[in-house]
Design an enzyme around this catalytic site. Structure first.
Site, PDB file in Angstrom:
ATOM      1  N   LEU A 184      32.847  -6.603 -15.083  1.00  0.00           N
ATOM      2  CA  LEU A 184      31.812  -5.584 -15.248  1.00  0.00           C
ATOM      3  C   LEU A 184      30.587  -5.903 -14.397  1.00  0.00           C
ATOM      4  CD1 LEU A 184      32.064  -5.146 -19.106  1.00  0.00           C
ATOM      5  CD2 LEU A 184      32.548  -3.357 -17.432  1.00  0.00           C
ATOM      6  N   MET A 185      30.190  -7.177 -14.380  1.00  0.00           N
ATOM      7  CA  MET A 185      28.986  -7.582 -13.652  1.00  0.00           C
ATOM      8  C   MET A 185      29.190  -7.536 -12.143  1.00  0.00           C
ATOM      9  SD  MET A 185      27.948 -10.788 -16.092  1.00  0.00           S
ATOM     10  CE  MET A 185      26.481 -11.306 -15.176  1.00  0.00           C
ATOM     11  N   LYS A 263      21.090  -6.262 -23.015  1.00  0.00           N
ATOM     12  CA  LYS A 263      20.396  -5.442 -22.016  1.00  0.00           C
ATOM     13  C   LYS A 263      21.430  -4.839 -21.063  1.00  0.00           C
ATOM     14  CE  LYS A 263      17.521  -6.029 -17.868  1.00  0.00           C
ATOM     15  NZ  LYS A 263      16.794  -7.013 -17.031  1.00  0.00           N
ATOM     16  N   SER A 273       7.838   0.021  -9.240  1.00  0.00           N
ATOM     17  CA  SER A 273       7.495  -1.354  -8.818  1.00  0.00           C
ATOM     18  C   SER A 273       8.717  -1.944  -8.125  1.00  0.00           C
ATOM     19  CB  SER A 273       7.099  -2.194 -10.031  1.00  0.00           C
ATOM     20  OG  SER A 273       6.066  -1.575 -10.774  1.00  0.00           O
ATOM     21  N   LYS A 275      11.700  -3.588  -6.161  1.00  0.00           N
ATOM     22  CA  LYS A 275      12.030  -4.966  -5.797  1.00  0.00           C
ATOM     23  C   LYS A 275      12.145  -5.099  -4.282  1.00  0.00           C
ATOM     24  CE  LYS A 275      14.863  -6.002  -9.902  1.00  0.00           C
ATOM     25  NZ  LYS A 275      14.194  -7.232 -10.356  1.00  0.00           N
ATOM     26  N   ARG A 284      23.214  -5.147  -9.513  1.00  0.00           N
ATOM     27  CA  ARG A 284      24.322  -4.457 -10.180  1.00  0.00           C
ATOM     28  C   ARG A 284      24.723  -5.212 -11.452  1.00  0.00           C
ATOM     29  NH1 ARG A 284      26.354  -7.529  -6.040  1.00  0.00           N
ATOM     30  NH2 ARG A 284      28.192  -8.810  -6.446  1.00  0.00           N
ATOM     31  N   ARG A 349      12.868  -5.566 -21.228  1.00  0.00           N
ATOM     32  CA  ARG A 349      12.239  -5.738 -22.548  1.00  0.00           C
ATOM     33  C   ARG A 349      11.952  -4.392 -23.211  1.00  0.00           C
ATOM     34  NH1 ARG A 349       7.620  -9.100 -19.671  1.00  0.00           N
ATOM     35  NH2 ARG A 349       9.473  -9.493 -18.414  1.00  0.00           N
TER      36      ARG A 349
END
Length: 500
Positions: A184-185, A263, A273, A275, A284, A349
């Site tokens: 998945l990652m 998360k 903002s 990256k 991803r 968060r």
């Protein structure tokens, strides 16, 4: 035509290999001690393995290997790998079981060697710990090549000369769970959108439908007044999904459920903002928390663990657009607290805040949230360990105990009131989503922010940003996304199940 047929036949031939381990003899320079399986194999071929090990070079040190060809009719290729010393066990300073780690590393190395030779079926030495051997083999053989034309040889493995099939199968399932998180990652963000992520988990849990309830929600998010979560998702064309999993492994139990929250930012551009572009492709995997949480529940279901677990994964993209939240905007979380969003790249968060508020409605036994939350934890711990912030000594002890078994270390971090003052000092709202005084202690201020949405007495926040990917830090994982700490979460849940 004849040549083409011969090639086709050759490509379908199963090539068998064997992976064996050898220990270093205590107190004997250059000596080796064969494992039980290796000794049995050596006896079967009249001591030829021992003889070859003696004449083929220096004694095998930990992780070093040698391949022998044609010494057994059933195994054209035999890989022998060093396991280190037999006396090694739990290392207090490293917070892991060195013996288990040595086995994982050795069996991974041996299996990869044979895979490179296009061996497609391997028998693996249990080395006295079949679960660790299975984990090493399965984790070492995994590689994400779904989108490549040329793929690695697909390999099947089985336990060699051991009766511990239960331990082996458990290790395979633990590793499969971590490999699911890695898949998945690693997948590109245009393939694993919030919707695709939720569908993938639903498919993996289909085999366990009698014990699992799955809710995939979209419009419901707004009805729940999850303003913090929605403030992150609004810049993307992809709709957000709130994935809720209920694993009922102990339906008759009166014990409150374990709550896992992950998360799920399937791509994090930073929003307004933005990256820096170098390495942004790695974002991803910013849904690594959701991936490990959901994969651990899939594994718990496969293992039929007698415990009830609820998993929550707020899934969305964080993208810049004309609709995106702007620095300085104020949003309202589910519990009514207002948040000044001074940095849209501190978005994890925000989505966790609403998920944690909702999670309390289940009166859980314990809450563990997992997130690739801050670069600051990478600065603090690197890839050595997952940072754990918790308000519960009991919960810390359970997580720490599980990590010693899996070798996937956790490290306790401070929850000082100093950091809480930073996130509660906002000019416009109840909270600010970044520390106001300095960049120092970024992982701690993120934890302090999350704590503002927690009332449960047993809560832990796992910041996994530092362990998100692997270069060569963990020898039995290839380069790429690591899937850590999935096995620790499974072992933790198993510990709760068996402790009552």
């Amino acid at each position: 035509k004849v040549v083409r047929e011969e090639k086709s036949i050759a490509s379908n031939i199963s090539l068998y290999g064997l992976v064996l381990g050898v220990f270093e003899k205590e107190g004997e320079e250059g000596g080796l001690h064969l494992t039980e399986a290796a000794a049995g194999f050596d006896q079967n071929i009249s001591g030829k393995l021992s003889e070859l090990l003696k004449i083929s070079g220096p004694a095998l040190k930990k992780g070093k290997s040698r391949i022998f060809y044609g010494i057994h009719k059933d195994f054209p290729c035999v890989a022998v790998v060093g396991l280190g010393k037999t006396s090694e066990g739990v290392c207090g300073s490293e917070n892991w079981d060195t013996s288990k780690e040595n086995i994982r590393q050795a069996m991974s190395a041996g299996c990869r060697l044979l895979q490179d030779l296009e061996v497609n079926h391997m028998e693996v030495d249990g080395c006295g710990d079949a679960q660790s051997a299975a984990e090493g083999a399965a984790l070492g053989l995994f590689q994400y090549d779904e989108l490549k034309t040329k793929k690695k040889t697909k390999v099947t493995t089985q336990l060699h000369a051991s009766s511990d099939s239960t331990g082996w199968q458990k290790g395979v399932m633990y590793a499969d769970g971590q490999n699911l998180a890695r898949l998945l990652m690693e997948a590109p963000a245009n393939h694993i959108t919030p919707t695709a992520f939720a569908n993938t988990i639903e498919e993996r849990l289909a085999l366990h439908a009698e014990r699992v309830t799955i809710n995939k929600r979209s419009a419901w998010i707004e009805q729940q007044q999850m303003g913090a979560f929605l403030s992150v998702s609004k810049g993307s064309e992809e709709p957000p999904v709130f994935l809720e999993l209920h694993y009922n492994g102990a339906p008759d139990s009166k014990q409150a459920p374990l709550l896992l929250v992950g998360k799920g930012i399937t791509f994090d551009s930073g929003g307004i903002s933005l990256k820096p572009s170098p390495s942004m492709d790695a974002m991803r995997a910013d849904m690594g928390g959701a991936a490990t949480v959901c994969a651990s529940i899939v594994t718990a279901a496969a293992l039929k663990l007698p415990v009830n677990i609820i998993g929550l994964a707020p899934l969305c993209e964080n993208m810049p657009s004309g609709k995106a939240t702007k620095p300085g905007d104020v949003v309202t979380a589910k519990n009514g607290k207002t948040i000044q969003v001074d940095n849209t790249d501190a978005e994890g968060r925000l989505v966790l805040a609403d998920a944690l508020c909702y999670g309390h409605t289940f009166n859980p036994r314990a809450i563990v949230n997992v997130a690739t939350l801050t670069g600051a934890i990478d600065v603090a711990l690197g890839s050595a360990a997952t940072g754990v912030f918790t308000n519960s000594d009991w919960l810390w002890e359970q997580l720490h105990k599980a990590s010693v078994v899996t070798g996937d270390r956790v490290w306790r971090m401070p929850l000082f009131q100093h950091y809480t003052r930073q996130v509660t000092d906002s000019q416009l709202a109840d909270l600010n989503n970044i520390g106001k005084y300095s960049r120092s202690g970024g992982a701690c201020t993120a934890a302090a922010f999350l704590r503002e949405f927690v009332t449960a007495p047993h809560w832990a926040h796992l910041d996994i940003a530092g362990v998100m990917s692997n270069k060569d830090e963990v020898p039995y994982l290839r380069k790429g996304m690591s899937g850590r700490p999935t096995r620790t979460l499974v072992e933790f849940a198993a510990g709760l199940a068996h402790s009552g």
